[in-house]
Design a protein around this motif. Structure first.
Motif, PDB file in Angstrom:
ATOM      1  N   GLU A 226       0.460  -1.288  -0.236  1.00  0.00           N
ATOM      2  CA  GLU A 226       0.150   0.360   0.197  1.00  0.00           C
ATOM      3  C   GLU A 226       1.011   1.254   0.095  1.00  0.00           C
ATOM      4  O   GLU A 226       1.961   1.603   0.149  1.00  0.00           O
ATOM      5  CB  GLU A 226      -1.213   0.214   1.437  1.00  0.00           C
ATOM      6  CG  GLU A 226      -1.611  -1.236   1.314  1.00  0.00           C
ATOM      7  CD  GLU A 226      -2.268  -1.109   2.689  1.00  0.00           C
ATOM      8  OE1 GLU A 226      -1.457  -0.223   3.502  1.00  0.00           O
ATOM      9  OE2 GLU A 226      -4.211  -1.998   2.691  1.00  0.00           O
ATOM     10  N   PRO A 227       0.631   2.608  -0.512  1.00  0.00           N
ATOM     11  CA  PRO A 227      -1.271   2.778  -0.839  1.00  0.00           C
ATOM     12  C   PRO A 227      -0.826   2.348  -2.781  1.00  0.00           C
ATOM     13  O   PRO A 227      -2.210   2.751  -3.301  1.00  0.00           O
ATOM     14  CB  PRO A 227      -1.189   4.193  -0.691  1.00  0.00           C
ATOM     15  CG  PRO A 227       0.174   4.626  -1.237  1.00  0.00           C
ATOM     16  CD  PRO A 227       0.876   3.542   0.023  1.00  0.00           C
ATOM     17  N   LEU A 228       0.053   2.067  -3.244  1.00  0.00           N
ATOM     18  CA  LEU A 228      -0.383   1.208  -4.416  1.00  0.00           C
ATOM     19  C   LEU A 228      -1.315   0.425  -4.730  1.00  0.00           C
ATOM     20  O   LEU A 228      -1.477  -0.622  -3.860  1.00  0.00           O
ATOM     21  CB  LEU A 228       1.325   0.420  -5.132  1.00  0.00           C
ATOM     22  CG  LEU A 228       2.395   1.191  -4.786  1.00  0.00           C
ATOM     23  CD1 LEU A 228       4.131   0.749  -5.407  1.00  0.00           C
ATOM     24  CD2 LEU A 228       2.144   2.447  -5.998  1.00  0.00           C
ATOM     25  N   GLN A 229      -1.849   0.796  -6.370  1.00  0.00           N
ATOM     26  CA  GLN A 229      -2.755  -0.786  -6.270  1.00  0.00           C
ATOM     27  C   GLN A 229      -2.770  -1.800  -7.281  1.00  0.00           C
ATOM     28  O   GLN A 229      -1.847  -0.392  -8.518  1.00  0.00           O
ATOM     29  CB  GLN A 229      -3.866   0.159  -5.767  1.00  0.00           C
ATOM     30  CG  GLN A 229      -4.642   1.159  -5.463  1.00  0.00           C
ATOM     31  CD  GLN A 229      -5.756   1.674  -5.684  1.00  0.00           C
ATOM     32  OE1 GLN A 229      -6.362   2.176  -6.606  1.00  0.00           O
ATOM     33  NE2 GLN A 229      -7.163   1.651  -4.591  1.00  0.00           N
TER      34      GLN A 229
ATOM     35  N   VAL B  74       0.904  -1.059 -11.373  1.00  0.00           N
ATOM     36  CA  VAL B  74       0.607  -0.351 -10.187  1.00  0.00           C
ATOM     37  C   VAL B  74      -0.650   0.956 -10.590  1.00  0.00           C
ATOM     38  O   VAL B  74       0.184   0.822 -12.210  1.00  0.00           O
ATOM     39  CB  VAL B  74       0.966  -0.519  -8.952  1.00  0.00           C
ATOM     40  CG1 VAL B  74       1.562  -1.976  -8.742  1.00  0.00           C
ATOM     41  CG2 VAL B  74       2.710  -0.048  -9.310  1.00  0.00           C
TER      42      VAL B  74
ATOM     43  N   PHE C 192      -1.112   4.773  -8.454  1.00  0.00           N
ATOM     44  CA  PHE C 192      -1.536   5.284  -7.643  1.00  0.00           C
ATOM     45  C   PHE C 192      -1.485   6.678  -7.914  1.00  0.00           C
ATOM     46  O   PHE C 192      -0.880   7.253  -8.874  1.00  0.00           O
ATOM     47  CB  PHE C 192       1.085   5.796  -7.775  1.00  0.00           C
ATOM     48  CG  PHE C 192       1.231   6.581  -6.235  1.00  0.00           C
ATOM     49  CD1 PHE C 192       0.386   6.030  -4.345  1.00  0.00           C
ATOM     50  CD2 PHE C 192       1.732   7.639  -6.216  1.00  0.00           C
ATOM     51  CE1 PHE C 192       0.703   6.555  -3.748  1.00  0.00           C
ATOM     52  CE2 PHE C 192       1.562   8.665  -5.006  1.00  0.00           C
ATOM     53  CZ  PHE C 192       0.995   8.107  -3.976  1.00  0.00           C
ATOM     54  N   ASP C 193      -2.055   7.014  -7.280  1.00  0.00           N
ATOM     55  CA  ASP C 193      -2.703   8.444  -7.563  1.00  0.00           C
ATOM     56  C   ASP C 193      -3.363   8.830  -8.538  1.00  0.00           C
ATOM     57  O   ASP C 193      -3.480   9.735  -9.715  1.00  0.00           O
ATOM     58  CB  ASP C 193      -1.945   9.384  -6.849  1.00  0.00           C
ATOM     59  CG  ASP C 193      -2.526  11.100  -6.650  1.00  0.00           C
ATOM     60  OD1 ASP C 193      -3.666  10.804  -6.139  1.00  0.00           O
ATOM     61  OD2 ASP C 193      -1.921  11.680  -6.543  1.00  0.00           O
TER      62      ASP C 193
ATOM     63  N   TYR D 200       5.930  -1.579 -10.071  1.00  0.00           N
ATOM     64  CA  TYR D 200       6.882  -1.488  -8.388  1.00  0.00           C
ATOM     65  C   TYR D 200       7.878  -2.111  -8.910  1.00  0.00           C
ATOM     66  O   TYR D 200       7.068  -3.139  -9.477  1.00  0.00           O
ATOM     67  CB  TYR D 200       5.406  -1.598  -8.144  1.00  0.00           C
ATOM     68  CG  TYR D 200       5.823  -3.029  -6.233  1.00  0.00           C
ATOM     69  CD1 TYR D 200       6.360  -1.356  -5.492  1.00  0.00           C
ATOM     70  CD2 TYR D 200       6.125  -4.011  -6.038  1.00  0.00           C
ATOM     71  CE1 TYR D 200       7.433  -1.911  -4.422  1.00  0.00           C
ATOM     72  CE2 TYR D 200       6.684  -4.649  -5.059  1.00  0.00           C
ATOM     73  CZ  TYR D 200       7.413  -3.415  -4.407  1.00  0.00           C
ATOM     74  OH  TYR D 200       7.925  -3.659  -2.931  1.00  0.00           O
TER      75      TYR D 200
ATOM     76  N   PHE E 196       8.516   2.933  -9.182  1.00  0.00           N
ATOM     77  CA  PHE E 196       7.995   2.864  -7.654  1.00  0.00           C
ATOM     78  C   PHE E 196       8.330   2.320  -6.913  1.00  0.00           C
ATOM     79  O   PHE E 196       8.566   0.673  -7.518  1.00  0.00           O
ATOM     80  CB  PHE E 196       6.393   3.053  -7.769  1.00  0.00           C
ATOM     81  CG  PHE E 196       5.315   4.130  -7.650  1.00  0.00           C
ATOM     82  CD1 PHE E 196       5.352   4.926  -7.616  1.00  0.00           C
ATOM     83  CD2 PHE E 196       4.682   3.705  -9.162  1.00  0.00           C
ATOM     84  CE1 PHE E 196       4.103   5.706  -7.863  1.00  0.00           C
ATOM     85  CE2 PHE E 196       4.118   4.685  -9.913  1.00  0.00           C
ATOM     86  CZ  PHE E 196       4.244   6.254  -9.129  1.00  0.00           C
TER      87      PHE E 196
ATOM     88  N   LEU F 244       7.881   5.347   0.316  1.00  0.00           N
ATOM     89  CA  LEU F 244       7.341   4.809  -1.473  1.00  0.00           C
ATOM     90  C   LEU F 244       7.895   6.503  -2.033  1.00  0.00           C
ATOM     91  O   LEU F 244       7.439   7.437  -2.074  1.00  0.00           O
ATOM     92  CB  LEU F 244       5.775   4.745  -1.432  1.00  0.00           C
ATOM     93  CG  LEU F 244       5.146   4.532  -3.254  1.00  0.00           C
ATOM     94  CD1 LEU F 244       5.977   2.614  -3.647  1.00  0.00           C
ATOM     95  CD2 LEU F 244       3.966   4.628  -3.362  1.00  0.00           C
TER      96      LEU F 244
ATOM     97  N   ARG G   1       9.622   7.308  -6.129  1.00  0.00           N
ATOM     98  CA  ARG G   1       8.973   7.547  -7.689  1.00  0.00           C
ATOM     99  C   ARG G   1       9.798   8.303  -8.371  1.00  0.00           C
ATOM    100  O   ARG G   1      10.567   8.786  -7.834  1.00  0.00           O
ATOM    101  CB  ARG G   1       7.919   8.130  -8.099  1.00  0.00           C
ATOM    102  CG  ARG G   1       7.595   8.601  -9.815  1.00  0.00           C
ATOM    103  CD  ARG G   1       6.102   9.378  -9.955  1.00  0.00           C
ATOM    104  NE  ARG G   1       5.678   9.555 -10.775  1.00  0.00           N
ATOM    105  CZ  ARG G   1       6.205  10.170 -12.201  1.00  0.00           C
ATOM    106  NH1 ARG G   1       7.334  10.353 -12.083  1.00  0.00           N
ATOM    107  NH2 ARG G   1       5.520  10.524 -13.589  1.00  0.00           N
TER     108      ARG G   1
ATOM    109  N   HIS H 262       5.337   8.577  -0.880  1.00  0.00           N
ATOM    110  CA  HIS H 262       4.710   9.188   0.637  1.00  0.00           C
ATOM    111  C   HIS H 262       5.276   8.262   1.617  1.00  0.00           C
ATOM    112  O   HIS H 262       6.867   7.261   1.266  1.00  0.00           O
ATOM    113  CB  HIS H 262       3.503   7.219  -0.090  1.00  0.00           C
ATOM    114  CG  HIS H 262       3.120   6.222   1.264  1.00  0.00           C
ATOM    115  ND1 HIS H 262       1.437   7.625   1.454  1.00  0.00           N
ATOM    116  CD2 HIS H 262       2.887   6.209   1.784  1.00  0.00           C
ATOM    117  CE1 HIS H 262       1.244   7.164   2.648  1.00  0.00           C
ATOM    118  NE2 HIS H 262       1.546   5.495   3.282  1.00  0.00           N
TER     119      HIS H 262
END
Length: 247
Positions: free
Chosen positions: A49-52, A83, A85-86, A92, A166, A183, A185, A240
């Motif tokens: 988290e917070p990566l999806q 992934v 992110f935002d 990742y 990421f 986290l 980037r 993050h």
């Protein structure tokens, strides 16, 4: 040794640091990439988290660096996971294995690349491009692709390589709590693609506790590419702070 000389060294041992802190241009860098489908639950377990997780694909890659200032030629191998992110699509970096201690130390300390030592290799044999990874005396990955089988659009190849990346940056503290846990980037923006190819491919991953690539098992190979480039890696920046989340 004066305090300013300690700071200038940048890393230890102070009298013989393994790498210099410069922005490096990678020339004649080869990517051999196999994209495959894996177990969705295993993928979700691997992505912090917070990566999806974006889908059930994994990008396995072997990269040979033809010439790198301060390092010389070396090879690395790893996995990148799709992934979001935002709202931004990216990858990742799950794990990377190198046959260069300087490249490993610089990537971990100076940035956040999840690098460890291994023996990856990239070669052409019997009409096939072959990428392998050995950990000690054990073979942990074998990838093969028909060599220069079909031209790949250079812009498509460039788009594959320049996705936002990421990683998790951890700097150990003097107690149990880390000093840094972010986290971060980065993205490749300065790139020249010299040639790009696609073709049929196969990938085998073997169990190893110190290189658990096979925890993301191969269900089906989706695509493969072989790309030769020059590029510069951009510095990482935090997006993050995990320490703020748990404080």
């Amino acid at each position: 040794m004066r305090a300013d000389e300690v700071l200038k060294a940048g890393t230890t041992p102070l009298t013989a640091p393994p790498y210099t802190r410069i922005r490096r241009r990678f020339t004649d860098r080869e990517y051999f990439t196999v994209v495959y489908r894996t177990d969705p639950d295993a993928l979700r377990h691997a992505v912090p988290e917070p990566l999806q997780v974006r889908d059930d694909l994994v990008r396995f890659e072997v990269m040979h660096m033809g010439d790198v200032p301060g390092f010389g030629p070396y090879t690395e191998c790893g996995q990148a996971l799709p992934v979001v992110f935002d709202g931004e699509h990216g990858e990742y970096l799950h794990a990377m294995y190198l046959n260069s201690f300087a490249g490993t130390a610089a990537g971990r300390e100076g940035s956040a690349y999840p690098k460890g030592l291994g023996e990856p290799a990239l070669r052409v044999e019997g009409g096939a491009l072959i990428g392998t990874l050995d950990i000690g005396s054990l073979r942990t990955a074998v990838a093969t692709m028909a060599y220069k089988y079909e031209p790949l659009d250079l812009e498509e190849a460039k788009a594959q390589i320049t996705l936002p990346t990421f990683m998790v940056k951890i700097v150990a503290g003097y107690g149990k709590r880390p000093q840094v846990c972010d986290l971060v980037r980065t993205r490749i923006t300065d790139i020249t693609v010299h040639e790009a190819w696609s073709g049929p491919a196969r990938l085998q991953l073997f169990e190893h506790v110190m290189a658990p690539l096979a925890d993301l098992p191969v269900r089906a190979v989706v695509a493969a590419s072989h790309v030769r480039t020059d590029l510069t890696l951009e510095p990482v920046h935090p997006v993050h702070d995990y320490l703020e989340e748990i404080s």
